[in-house]
Design a protein around this motif. Sequence first.
Motif, PDB file in Angstrom:
ATOM      1  N   GLY A   1      68.465 -38.150 -11.480  1.00 38.31           N
ATOM      2  CA  GLY A   1      67.593 -36.834 -11.064  1.00 38.31           C
ATOM      3  C   GLY A   1      66.194 -36.994 -11.580  1.00 38.31           C
ATOM      4  N   GLN A   2      65.862 -37.897 -12.387  1.00 30.83           N
ATOM      5  CA  GLN A   2      64.527 -37.990 -13.007  1.00 30.83           C
ATOM      6  C   GLN A   2      63.366 -38.310 -11.829  1.00 30.83           C
ATOM      7  OE1 GLN A   2      63.605 -41.009 -15.902  1.00 30.83           O
ATOM      8  NE2 GLN A   2      61.342 -40.163 -16.360  1.00 30.83           N
ATOM      9  N   ALA A   3      62.398 -37.870 -11.937  1.00 29.12           N
ATOM     10  CA  ALA A   3      61.651 -38.197 -10.552  1.00 29.12           C
ATOM     11  C   ALA A   3      60.111 -38.266 -11.243  1.00 29.12           C
ATOM     12  CB  ALA A   3      61.772 -37.183  -9.577  1.00 29.12           C
ATOM     13  N   VAL A   4      59.212 -39.062 -10.719  1.00 26.52           N
ATOM     14  CA  VAL A   4      57.947 -39.068 -10.632  1.00 26.52           C
ATOM     15  C   VAL A   4      57.181 -38.875  -9.335  1.00 26.52           C
ATOM     16  CG1 VAL A   4      57.955 -40.076 -12.992  1.00 26.52           C
ATOM     17  CG2 VAL A   4      57.753 -41.423 -10.916  1.00 26.52           C
ATOM     18  N   ALA A   5      55.949 -38.366  -9.453  1.00 29.72           N
ATOM     19  CA  ALA A   5      55.112 -38.440  -8.140  1.00 29.72           C
ATOM     20  C   ALA A   5      53.694 -39.155  -8.326  1.00 29.72           C
ATOM     21  CB  ALA A   5      54.895 -36.828  -7.852  1.00 29.72           C
ATOM     22  N   TYR A   6      53.393 -40.050  -7.537  1.00 28.32           N
ATOM     23  CA  TYR A   6      52.032 -40.520  -7.629  1.00 28.32           C
ATOM     24  C   TYR A   6      51.180 -39.742  -6.922  1.00 28.32           C
ATOM     25  CZ  TYR A   6      54.265 -44.942  -9.105  1.00 28.32           C
ATOM     26  OH  TYR A   6      55.094 -46.026  -9.830  1.00 28.32           O
ATOM     27  N   PRO A   7      49.863 -39.794  -7.246  1.00 26.91           N
ATOM     28  CA  PRO A   7      48.433 -39.041  -6.585  1.00 26.91           C
ATOM     29  C   PRO A   7      48.827 -39.247  -5.176  1.00 26.91           C
ATOM     30  CG  PRO A   7      47.828 -40.117  -8.381  1.00 26.91           C
ATOM     31  CD  PRO A   7      49.185 -40.693  -8.207  1.00 26.91           C
ATOM     32  N   VAL A   8      48.676 -38.131  -4.473  1.00 30.94           N
ATOM     33  CA  VAL A   8      48.620 -38.238  -2.669  1.00 30.94           C
ATOM     34  C   VAL A   8      47.404 -39.017  -2.362  1.00 30.94           C
ATOM     35  CG1 VAL A   8      48.438 -36.999  -0.880  1.00 30.94           C
ATOM     36  CG2 VAL A   8      49.538 -36.017  -2.752  1.00 30.94           C
ATOM     37  N   VAL A   9      47.541 -39.983  -1.616  1.00 29.68           N
ATOM     38  CA  VAL A   9      46.377 -40.840  -1.036  1.00 29.68           C
ATOM     39  C   VAL A   9      46.112 -40.547   0.270  1.00 29.68           C
ATOM     40  CG1 VAL A   9      47.404 -42.685  -2.927  1.00 29.68           C
ATOM     41  CG2 VAL A   9      48.221 -42.591  -0.274  1.00 29.68           C
ATOM     42  N   GLU A  10      44.923 -41.239   0.592  1.00 31.57           N
ATOM     43  CA  GLU A  10      44.709 -41.224   2.341  1.00 31.57           C
ATOM     44  C   GLU A  10      44.945 -42.725   2.629  1.00 31.57           C
ATOM     45  OE1 GLU A  10      40.621 -41.165   4.997  1.00 31.57           O
ATOM     46  OE2 GLU A  10      40.433 -40.149   3.014  1.00 31.57           O
ATOM     47  N   SER A  11      45.780 -42.376   3.976  1.00 30.88           N
ATOM     48  CA  SER A  11      45.953 -43.831   4.414  1.00 30.88           C
ATOM     49  C   SER A  11      45.257 -43.906   5.716  1.00 30.88           C
ATOM     50  CB  SER A  11      47.561 -43.957   4.803  1.00 30.88           C
ATOM     51  OG  SER A  11      47.919 -44.987   5.498  1.00 30.88           O
ATOM     52  N   ARG A  12      44.394 -44.797   5.874  1.00 30.37           N
ATOM     53  CA  ARG A  12      43.464 -45.244   7.268  1.00 30.37           C
ATOM     54  C   ARG A  12      44.235 -46.232   8.078  1.00 30.37           C
ATOM     55  NH1 ARG A  12      37.510 -44.637   4.732  1.00 30.37           N
ATOM     56  NH2 ARG A  12      37.536 -42.555   4.007  1.00 30.37           N
ATOM     57  N   GLN A  13      44.565 -45.803   9.371  1.00 27.97           N
ATOM     58  CA  GLN A  13      45.361 -46.741  10.249  1.00 27.97           C
ATOM     59  C   GLN A  13      44.292 -47.318  11.195  1.00 27.97           C
ATOM     60  OE1 GLN A  13      48.768 -46.819   9.559  1.00 27.97           O
ATOM     61  NE2 GLN A  13      48.165 -45.423   7.855  1.00 27.97           N
ATOM     62  N   VAL A  14      44.445 -48.573  11.396  1.00 31.51           N
ATOM     63  CA  VAL A  14      43.580 -49.248  12.513  1.00 31.51           C
ATOM     64  C   VAL A  14      45.040 -50.032  13.533  1.00 31.51           C
ATOM     65  CG1 VAL A  14      42.099 -51.233  13.299  1.00 31.51           C
ATOM     66  CG2 VAL A  14      41.708 -49.804  11.247  1.00 31.51           C
ATOM     67  N   GLY A  15      44.948 -49.391  14.870  1.00 33.12           N
ATOM     68  CA  GLY A  15      45.832 -49.872  15.846  1.00 33.12           C
ATOM     69  C   GLY A  15      47.252 -49.939  15.266  1.00 33.12           C
ATOM     70  N   GLY A  16      47.777 -48.603  14.739  1.00 35.51           N
ATOM     71  CA  GLY A  16      49.075 -48.436  14.370  1.00 35.51           C
ATOM     72  C   GLY A  16      49.629 -49.139  12.948  1.00 35.51           C
ATOM     73  N   VAL A  17      48.508 -49.868  12.399  1.00 33.47           N
ATOM     74  CA  VAL A  17      48.830 -50.723  11.056  1.00 33.47           C
ATOM     75  C   VAL A  17      47.939 -50.092  10.100  1.00 33.47           C
ATOM     76  CG1 VAL A  17      49.061 -52.908   9.904  1.00 33.47           C
ATOM     77  CG2 VAL A  17      49.711 -52.488  12.521  1.00 33.47           C
ATOM     78  N   CYS A  18      48.475 -49.945   8.911  1.00 35.34           N
ATOM     79  CA  CYS A  18      47.782 -49.222   7.590  1.00 35.34           C
ATOM     80  C   CYS A  18      46.823 -50.223   7.448  1.00 35.34           C
ATOM     81  CB  CYS A  18      48.516 -49.100   6.605  1.00 35.34           C
ATOM     82  SG  CYS A  18      47.744 -48.724   5.012  1.00 35.34           S
ATOM     83  N   ASP A  19      45.295 -50.042   7.492  1.00 34.90           N
ATOM     84  CA  ASP A  19      44.240 -50.880   6.885  1.00 34.90           C
ATOM     85  C   ASP A  19      43.748 -50.656   5.438  1.00 34.90           C
ATOM     86  OD1 ASP A  19      41.913 -52.601   8.029  1.00 34.90           O
ATOM     87  OD2 ASP A  19      40.983 -50.846   7.119  1.00 34.90           O
ATOM     88  N   THR A  20      43.538 -49.191   4.998  1.00 36.13           N
ATOM     89  CA  THR A  20      43.081 -48.934   3.901  1.00 36.13           C
ATOM     90  C   THR A  20      43.740 -48.056   3.243  1.00 36.13           C
ATOM     91  OG1 THR A  20      40.772 -49.476   4.712  1.00 36.13           O
ATOM     92  CG2 THR A  20      40.799 -48.283   2.782  1.00 36.13           C
ATOM     93  N   VAL A  21      43.927 -47.761   1.908  1.00 36.26           N
ATOM     94  CA  VAL A  21      44.499 -46.659   1.220  1.00 36.26           C
ATOM     95  C   VAL A  21      43.479 -46.391   0.309  1.00 36.26           C
ATOM     96  CG1 VAL A  21      46.382 -45.987  -0.365  1.00 36.26           C
ATOM     97  CG2 VAL A  21      46.830 -47.215   1.948  1.00 36.26           C
ATOM     98  N   ILE A  22      43.257 -45.042  -0.053  1.00 39.71           N
ATOM     99  CA  ILE A  22      42.203 -44.659  -0.959  1.00 39.71           C
ATOM    100  C   ILE A  22      43.117 -43.893  -1.935  1.00 39.71           C
ATOM    101  CG2 ILE A  22      40.334 -43.195  -1.490  1.00 39.71           C
ATOM    102  CD1 ILE A  22      39.499 -43.811   1.586  1.00 39.71           C
ATOM    103  N   ALA A  23      43.053 -44.092  -3.362  1.00 36.26           N
ATOM    104  CA  ALA A  23      43.976 -43.005  -4.181  1.00 36.26           C
ATOM    105  C   ALA A  23      42.824 -42.985  -5.143  1.00 36.26           C
ATOM    106  CB  ALA A  23      45.046 -43.899  -4.836  1.00 36.26           C
TER     107      ALA A  23
END
Length: 376
Positions: free
Chosen positions: A189-211
């Motif tokens: 039950g230990q859990a960690v959370a990463y910072p929420v990121v912005e995900s930019r899609q091109v044609g339904g495929v992930c292109d860029t992630v900003i963290a």
Amino acid sequence: MVGGGQLARMTHEAGIPLGIRFKLLSDTPQDSAAQVVSDVVIGDYRDLDTLREFARGCDVITFDHEHVPIEHLRALEADGIPVRPGPDALVHAQDKGVMRAKLDAIGIPCPRHRIVTDPEDVVRFAAEGDGFPVVLKTVRGGYDGKGVWVVETPEEATDPFRAGVPVLAEEKVDYVRELAACVVRSPHGQAVAYPVVESRQVGGVCDTVIAPAPDLDDSLALQAERMALTIAKELDVVGHLAVELFQTRNADGSSSVLVNELAMRPHNSGHWTQDGAITSQFANHVRAILDLPLGDPRPRAKWTVMVNVLGGDYPDMYSAYLHCMARDPKLKIHMYGKDVKPGRKVGHVNTYGDDLDDVLERARHAAGYLRGTITE
């Protein structure tokens, strides 16, 4: 690990410093992970006998995709093999209808939705809301834009039903941008959370992630992280969970988040963590499935940007390396050992620093040069 793609390749890499002995079930010897793992079994993950033979001697089974039949995973558990994430969790990543029903039951906000039976039912679903367009998804098997249709008219609603599987209808969300909240949870039950990121899609495929996601209100980021942690707990996820989100704009100008998709494995939206976080998603996934204490998910730099390298008409990666590495010594390049084909994910690049515009430009230039769309 079941599945020989790039996620398995990078998970294996994360286990090397810990001395983890890694065994792989791969479709072919040419698969991305099969090129670098020493203990490779070639076989069909859909065949129970193959899975049972592969699992013999393993301490735990995990995955680089969500497609192993649930009944096979239950059989492995009955044989005494720990499966992480387990079938009761993984079914929510396999079946979008099951996922939506569960999220409704635990109070997680989602787009308006329901299972539809035929094109006429799609028309009724549209009429129950704001009309067309609506989004139709096959409940199983879709990824990277496959199995998803944005339907503008009743006449366009026929294609999704030709696959012969149930179809989920969803409202087409008018969103500001796409976000992703990634968490990792261990068996105890230990859990960690990463910072929420912005995900930019091109044609339904992930292109860029900003963290982290730029200009994201702290309260909304906290809400998204809590939602992801709640989902992980309520679904009893073990390992990495990516919760893909829509950020929407309310009438009063405030923002909300809605859950779009779930992935119970390392995920494209978390690739930035290889170079931008104290502990990567891959390392924490390995720790979680082995029930080891989880590592610190905090970022190392103010900004990290990941840009996918998609295949183009420029297969000479060595010449591209010379340019990219000389131009940007801080650049981190991760290639998957795949044959270069147009539109295929063959790698990604990570950049980091204090100036977001600079970090974005460096990542885009490197990915474009590796693809061959930038030549100077």
